[in-house]
Design an enzyme around this catalytic site. Structure first.
Site, PDB file in Angstrom:
ATOM      1  N   ASP A 141      77.579 119.201 -34.274  1.00  0.00           N
ATOM      2  CA  ASP A 141      76.242 119.092 -33.030  1.00  0.00           C
ATOM      3  C   ASP A 141      77.368 118.705 -32.021  1.00  0.00           C
ATOM      4  O   ASP A 141      78.307 118.155 -31.969  1.00  0.00           O
ATOM      5  CB  ASP A 141      74.941 118.381 -32.939  1.00  0.00           C
ATOM      6  CG  ASP A 141      74.296 118.434 -31.817  1.00  0.00           C
ATOM      7  OD1 ASP A 141      74.256 120.050 -31.930  1.00  0.00           O
ATOM      8  OD2 ASP A 141      73.814 118.280 -30.756  1.00  0.00           O
ATOM      9  N   TYR A 143      78.108 120.202 -28.087  1.00  0.00           N
ATOM     10  CA  TYR A 143      77.358 119.923 -26.475  1.00  0.00           C
ATOM     11  C   TYR A 143      78.130 121.004 -25.467  1.00  0.00           C
ATOM     12  O   TYR A 143      79.066 120.805 -24.397  1.00  0.00           O
ATOM     13  CB  TYR A 143      78.668 118.504 -26.231  1.00  0.00           C
ATOM     14  CG  TYR A 143      77.965 117.144 -25.229  1.00  0.00           C
ATOM     15  CD1 TYR A 143      76.325 117.128 -25.127  1.00  0.00           C
ATOM     16  CD2 TYR A 143      78.627 117.724 -23.962  1.00  0.00           C
ATOM     17  CE1 TYR A 143      76.624 116.280 -24.211  1.00  0.00           C
ATOM     18  CE2 TYR A 143      78.457 116.401 -22.770  1.00  0.00           C
ATOM     19  CZ  TYR A 143      77.001 115.886 -23.132  1.00  0.00           C
ATOM     20  OH  TYR A 143      76.875 114.899 -22.035  1.00  0.00           O
ATOM     21  N   HIS A 148      74.006 121.127 -18.913  1.00  0.00           N
ATOM     22  CA  HIS A 148      73.552 120.312 -19.359  1.00  0.00           C
ATOM     23  C   HIS A 148      75.092 118.606 -19.799  1.00  0.00           C
ATOM     24  O   HIS A 148      74.256 117.798 -19.115  1.00  0.00           O
ATOM     25  CB  HIS A 148      73.400 120.458 -21.200  1.00  0.00           C
ATOM     26  CG  HIS A 148      72.924 119.691 -22.097  1.00  0.00           C
ATOM     27  ND1 HIS A 148      72.110 118.706 -21.705  1.00  0.00           N
ATOM     28  CD2 HIS A 148      73.631 118.012 -22.699  1.00  0.00           C
ATOM     29  CE1 HIS A 148      71.783 117.228 -22.327  1.00  0.00           C
ATOM     30  NE2 HIS A 148      72.702 117.397 -23.891  1.00  0.00           N
ATOM     31  N   ASP A 248      67.575 118.812 -31.576  1.00  0.00           N
ATOM     32  CA  ASP A 248      68.746 118.124 -32.002  1.00  0.00           C
ATOM     33  C   ASP A 248      67.755 116.750 -31.354  1.00  0.00           C
ATOM     34  O   ASP A 248      67.480 116.261 -30.063  1.00  0.00           O
ATOM     35  CB  ASP A 248      69.103 118.112 -31.778  1.00  0.00           C
ATOM     36  CG  ASP A 248      70.672 116.847 -31.311  1.00  0.00           C
ATOM     37  OD1 ASP A 248      70.339 116.102 -32.275  1.00  0.00           O
ATOM     38  OD2 ASP A 248      70.988 116.777 -30.707  1.00  0.00           O
ATOM     39  N   THR A 375      72.853 121.181 -26.749  1.00  0.00           N
ATOM     40  CA  THR A 375      71.371 121.617 -26.272  1.00  0.00           C
ATOM     41  C   THR A 375      71.715 122.861 -24.647  1.00  0.00           C
ATOM     42  O   THR A 375      73.356 122.546 -24.336  1.00  0.00           O
ATOM     43  CB  THR A 375      71.532 120.431 -24.765  1.00  0.00           C
ATOM     44  OG1 THR A 375      71.149 118.949 -25.509  1.00  0.00           O
ATOM     45  CG2 THR A 375      70.328 120.717 -24.041  1.00  0.00           C
TER      46      THR A 375
HETATM   47 MN    MN Z   1      72.504 118.322 -29.326  1.00  0.00          MN
END
Ligand code: MN
Length: 458
Positions: A141, A143, A148, A248, A375
């Site tokens: 994952d 970022y 965000h 997530d 995100t």
């Molecule tokens: Mn995430």
């Protein structure tokens, strides 16, 4: 750039499956996302494509000789997942897409529409159960939204919101593939440790108090790379099969206590939800856009993550929406409430840059791996892709920023009068994503849903 706009994207193409021609449908004939579904008639799920409100069973079509052997062999659909098709070449996938369109379009080849077993091959989506489309080996994952990262940084580290590496490296962590579930699976509220409330005190232990979602898009990796052989920025997109929606789920109180110094662990690995529809790179061709332009004062990416093609068309113009419905709202028959709308094109790093960076040290990606975008948040309050950001009573770039999660939060008031600062038991989070562009048919990703169940008793 292998993913060109061609005749399969013509907005005037219509299907004889009437529901596919509804302008609001996510699944017109220009989309044709892959899915797996179960109808209790076999021990194994079926491979299919979504069209309008139907799913087209590709196994049955193949048995009836609707595809040429070479194409089918190269797609190598085997077992109970779509993993086999990940190695198929672009040409094969394009040939398959064209053939499917020919079978489904008005004035195409009429063999399918007129065949006697149409009912068994074309099922109502509402009558079948969508299952996990891929066997996910590894999950990473990222970022990649600067908005965000800055918002969260302001809350977790008010003096130092954006760490010095952020504009040089696509930040990520290795997640957990075993707990990724398809849309519609209930999620049990996790239990864990929370930071001590006073310095030197003992940590708390119990059900997560600050449960959150993160609105993300997931990349399904197609072709893998050999261990030790990085994927260049020029080749990166050739390793992407398609995209899906990813939630997530995040336990913010667990995260705040555990994330130093190695990053998220139990705050993230209890569950992640994916939408069952894999929208292919081919279908997304008309919705490509330039990578986000960096501020003049920002560093340029190092050469291994930079290319003309990536700058010009490395982005994806995909709108993403989050909605919520509490148990009470559902009981009273109320419509879900819209929480946010953002766009994948606003990410600081492109998906190609993430793949290239992931493999620059020789790490091997494998067919069916899932990469989360991170995100997706935008510059405005209504574009914040997590509850943590959304209910935070502050301007993300205020000085001094607000210091800690849980303080001075503005609750979301639901039509029942219930208030939410984070996700409550019984709440359903509904994520949607879609692409729109003048001159092209709108396509969508379906939905990614999950209801929160109360924690186990501790
Ligand atoms: Mn995430």
């Amino acid at each position: 750039m292998p993913y060109a706009i061609d005749e399969t994207h013509d907005q005037n193409l219509k299907s004889w499956v009437e529901s596919a021609n509804d302008p609001k449908s996510d699944f017109p004939i220009q989309n044709l996302p892959f899915v797996m579904f179960d109808d209790d008639s076999s021990s194994c799920s079926y491979i299919a494509v979504a069209i309008g409100d139907k799913v087209l069973n590709l196994h049955v079509l193949e048995e009836q000789g609707f595809f040429d052997e070479k194409t089918w062999d190269e797609l190598s659909f085997y077992g109970c997942s779509l993993n086999g098709m990940a190695n198929a070449s672009y040409e094969t996938r394009k040939r398959f897409r064209t053939r499917l369109q020919d079978l489904l379009k008005v004035d195409g080849c009429d063999d399918l529409r007129k065949c006697e077993f149409l009912d068994s091959v074309l099922k109502d989506r509402g009558q079948v159960k969508m299952t996990m489309p891929f066997e996910i080996g590894d999950y990473t994952d990222f970022y990649a939204s600067l908005f965000h990262a800055t918002n969260v940084g302001c809350m977790f580290r008010p003096d130092n919101p954006l760490l010095p590496n952020y504009k040089h490296i696509p930040i990520g962590y290795h997640g957990r593939a075993s707990s990724i579930v398809p849309s519609g699976t209930s999620i049990k509220r996790p239990v864990g440790q929370q930071a001590p409330t006073e310095e030197g005190g003992s940590p708390g232990f119990g059900p997560c108090k600050l449960l959150d979602y993160e609105m993300e898009m997931g990349v399904v990796v197609g072709r893998g790379n050999e261990l030790g052989e990085p994927v260049s920025i020029e080749d990166a997109e050739d390793h992407m099969l398609g995209l899906c929606i990813l939630n997530d789920w995040s336990a913010r109180d667990l995260q705040k206590w555990e994330y130093v110094p190695l990053g998220p662990f139990l705050a993230k690995n209890f569950a992640s939800t994916v939408s069952p529809y894999i929208v292919t790179m081919e279908a997304l061709a008309p919705f490509r856009c330039p990578a986000e332009e960096r501020d003049a004062s920002d560093p340029q990416p190092l050469p291994y993550m930079d290319s003309d093609a990536n700058r010009k068309a490395g982005g994806f113009d995909i709108k993403v929406e989050v909605h919520i419905a509490s148990a009470k709202m559902r009981e009273q028959g109320m419509e879900p409430v819209h929480l946010s709308t953002a766009n994948l094109k606003d990410m600081y790093w492109t998906l190609a840059q993430m793949i290239t960076h992931h493999t620059v040290n020789g790490c091997n990606l494998q067919p069916g791996d899932l990469l989360g975008s991170g995100t997706i948040s935008g510059p405005t309050r209504g574009a914040r892709g997590s509850m943590l950001e959304l209910t935070w009573d502050g301007d993300p770039f205020a000085n001094p920023p607000i210091s800690a999660p849980g303080t001075q939060r503005t609750p979301i008031v639901l039509p029942t009068g219930e208030e939410r600062k984070f996700v409550g038991d019984g709440d359903e989070i509904i994520m949607k994503a879609y692409c729109e562009r003048e001159g092209y048919r709108r396509i969508g990703f379906g939905e990614c849903r999950g209801i929160i169940e109360p924690a186990r008793t501790v």
